[in-house]
Write a protein that holds these residues in place. Structure first.
Motif, mmCIF file in Angstrom:
data_model
loop_
_atom_site.group_PDB
_atom_site.id
_atom_site.type_symbol
_atom_site.label_atom_id
_atom_site.label_comp_id
_atom_site.label_asym_id
_atom_site.label_seq_id
_atom_site.Cartn_x
_atom_site.Cartn_y
_atom_site.Cartn_z
ATOM 1 N N TYR A 1 0.386 -1.184 -0.053
ATOM 2 C CA TYR A 1 -0.180 0.244 0.574
ATOM 3 C C TYR A 1 0.265 1.736 0.097
ATOM 4 O O TYR A 1 1.794 1.358 1.066
ATOM 5 C CB TYR A 1 -1.124 0.263 0.909
ATOM 6 N N ARG A 2 0.824 2.183 -1.081
ATOM 7 C CA ARG A 2 1.432 3.409 -0.869
ATOM 8 C C ARG A 2 -0.229 4.708 -1.097
ATOM 9 O O ARG A 2 -0.538 4.486 -1.994
ATOM 10 C CB ARG A 2 2.276 3.511 -1.927
ATOM 11 N N PRO A 3 0.065 5.042 -0.765
ATOM 12 C CA PRO A 3 -1.260 6.181 -0.484
ATOM 13 C C PRO A 3 -0.958 7.145 -1.052
ATOM 14 O O PRO A 3 0.293 7.320 -1.557
ATOM 15 C CB PRO A 3 -1.194 7.171 1.098
ATOM 16 N N THR A 4 -2.185 7.697 -1.776
ATOM 17 C CA THR A 4 -2.111 8.557 -3.190
ATOM 18 C C THR A 4 -1.778 9.978 -2.805
ATOM 19 O O THR A 4 -0.801 10.427 -3.896
ATOM 20 C CB THR A 4 -3.353 8.443 -2.981
ATOM 21 N N ALA A 5 -1.657 10.485 -1.805
ATOM 22 C CA ALA A 5 -0.616 11.493 -1.281
ATOM 23 C C ALA A 5 -0.204 11.517 -0.098
ATOM 24 O O ALA A 5 -0.502 10.994 1.174
ATOM 25 C CB ALA A 5 -1.990 12.782 -1.388
ATOM 26 N N GLU B 1 -9.437 7.422 2.476
ATOM 27 C CA GLU B 1 -8.574 6.925 1.997
ATOM 28 C C GLU B 1 -8.770 5.362 2.467
ATOM 29 O O GLU B 1 -8.021 4.607 1.707
ATOM 30 C CB GLU B 1 -7.415 6.690 2.861
ATOM 31 N N ASP C 1 -8.977 2.841 -1.118
ATOM 32 C CA ASP C 1 -7.596 2.541 -1.764
ATOM 33 C C ASP C 1 -6.573 1.819 -1.132
ATOM 34 O O ASP C 1 -5.951 0.946 -1.877
ATOM 35 C CB ASP C 1 -6.811 3.906 -1.875
#
Length: 374
Positions: A46-50, A74, A77
């Protein structure tokens, strides 16, 4: 490696999270608090979008199901991440206290490992909510967490290295003299992408006196005939890093330039020869540094000999005096000695290597001799 490798599965991420939790327990920790960044990517996919100020944290503890705490907005996602089925999601909404929401997952008197890149306000929030807890950075507590790569990771790092090698072979064919450093840097970035990189992290082009600054950003200096030029470039391919350095010369070098390059090349060879299971990280630094010191340039080797590489281009372990961590098969790191003569020129040669059962394997194979470019 040809083509795109098979993606890591939920089972792969579960195994990593289980191993991390067990390793933390063995180190006397109550658990781990993993912030967005390379540790979270490696453990969950998992890589957060921001990059957000809202608390996002993976809580790992032996004997407990992994829990990823995320802001409600979040959560969709996070639920689509490759490792999401191997953990539980707990979301919190704006206006609520995220530390109070996370506290029931934590031992109220525990000592926790926490990601090096965690926001200070989140650490302070946990300390306020749970005043009897204490914290230690993951690099200090678990320096081997991501250091030893499995076969699938090694395959990706080798592919990234091969792409960087192809980039170097092509960049030697372009014109250097009369062009700005930024022009050559743009060529490097284009070539890295052409050879498969999804992300370009750096394209150092240090010409003439700029080469004496190890982390010089490519600037508007026009490269001239007679310049030594340090090239250092890399990024991510299939989620894993490349990083290589070679030094070229525009036209024929003079005797001192050739001698300095030869010394660095010998030092780099000595550093690679020192790599073997059971040797200490500092042994690699000592071997490379001894060559440069004995040649009279010791004060001009101004950085560590190497750094680890994996899902980021710089990570533990570090090849530096005082680091006694033993080398283990599967470790991947750079060997990159250099000599930097202020106001004149610099030389650096860098390969990524991996520790094998009986020694070392280089993951960069381009010639290390001083290349002449136009």
């Amino acid at each position: 490696m040809t083509g795109t490798p098979a993606p890591f599965t939920a089972d792969d991420y579960k195994a990593r999270m289980d191993r991390a939790a067990a390793t933390a327990a063995d180190a006397g920790l109550a658990g781990l608090l993993v912030a967005p960044g390379p540790d979270m990517v490696w453990l969950t996919g998992y890589r957060p979008t921001a990059d957000t100020e809202r608390l996002t944290v993976l809580v790992l503890a032996a004997g407990q199901e992994p829990v990823l705490v995320v802001p409600t907005l979040e959560a969709p996602d996070a639920g689509r991440a490759a490792g999401a089925s191997a953990l539980s999601l707990r979301d919190w909404t704006d206006g609520k206290d995220p530390y109070a929401a996370t506290a029931p997952l934590l031992d109220v008197d525990g000592r926790f490992g926490i990601s090096d890149n965690s926001w200070a306000m989140h650490l302070l929030g946990f300390q306020k909510e749970l005043p009897n807890t204490s914290y230690v950075s993951l690099t200090e507590a678990l320096p081997m967490l991501r250091a030893v790569k499995d076969a699938a990771e090694l395959e990706r790092i080798a592919a990234a290295g091969a792409a960087a090698d192809s980039t170097y072979e092509e960049i030697k064919k372009v014109s250097f003299a009369g062009r700005k450093e930024t022009d050559v840097a743009a060529d490097l970035a284009d070539l890295l992408r052409q050879f498969g990189h999804s992300q370009v992290d750096f394209t150092v082009v240090g010409s003439g006196p700029n080469g004496a600054n190890p982390h010089h950003e490519a600037g508007h200096r026009v490269i001239e005939r007679g310049d030594m030029v340090v090239l250092d470039f890399g990024g991510l391919l299939h989620g894993y890093g490349s990083d290589t350095s070679r030094t070229v010369h525009v036209g024929e070098p003079d005797a001192e330039e050739q001698r300095v390059h030869d010394i660095v090349r010998e030092a780099q060879e000595a550093g690679c020869r020192a790599v073997r299971p059971g040797a200490a990280c500092q042994d690699v630094d000592r071997a490379a540094r001894a060559v440069i010191t004995e040649a009279g340039y010791g004060e001009h080797f101004i950085h560590r000999t190497g750094h680890g590489i994996g899902v980021t281009t710089h990570e533990p372990p570090y090849m530096i005096e005082g680091e006694e961590l033993p080398l283990v098969p599967g470790m991947c790191f750079s060997v990159e000695p250099g000599i930097y003569l202020p106001g004149r020129f610099g030389v650096r040669i860098e390969d990524i290597v991996t520790v094998t059962d009986d020694g070392v394997r280089r993951l960069n194979s381009t010639p290390r001799e001083l290349a002449i470019v136009n």
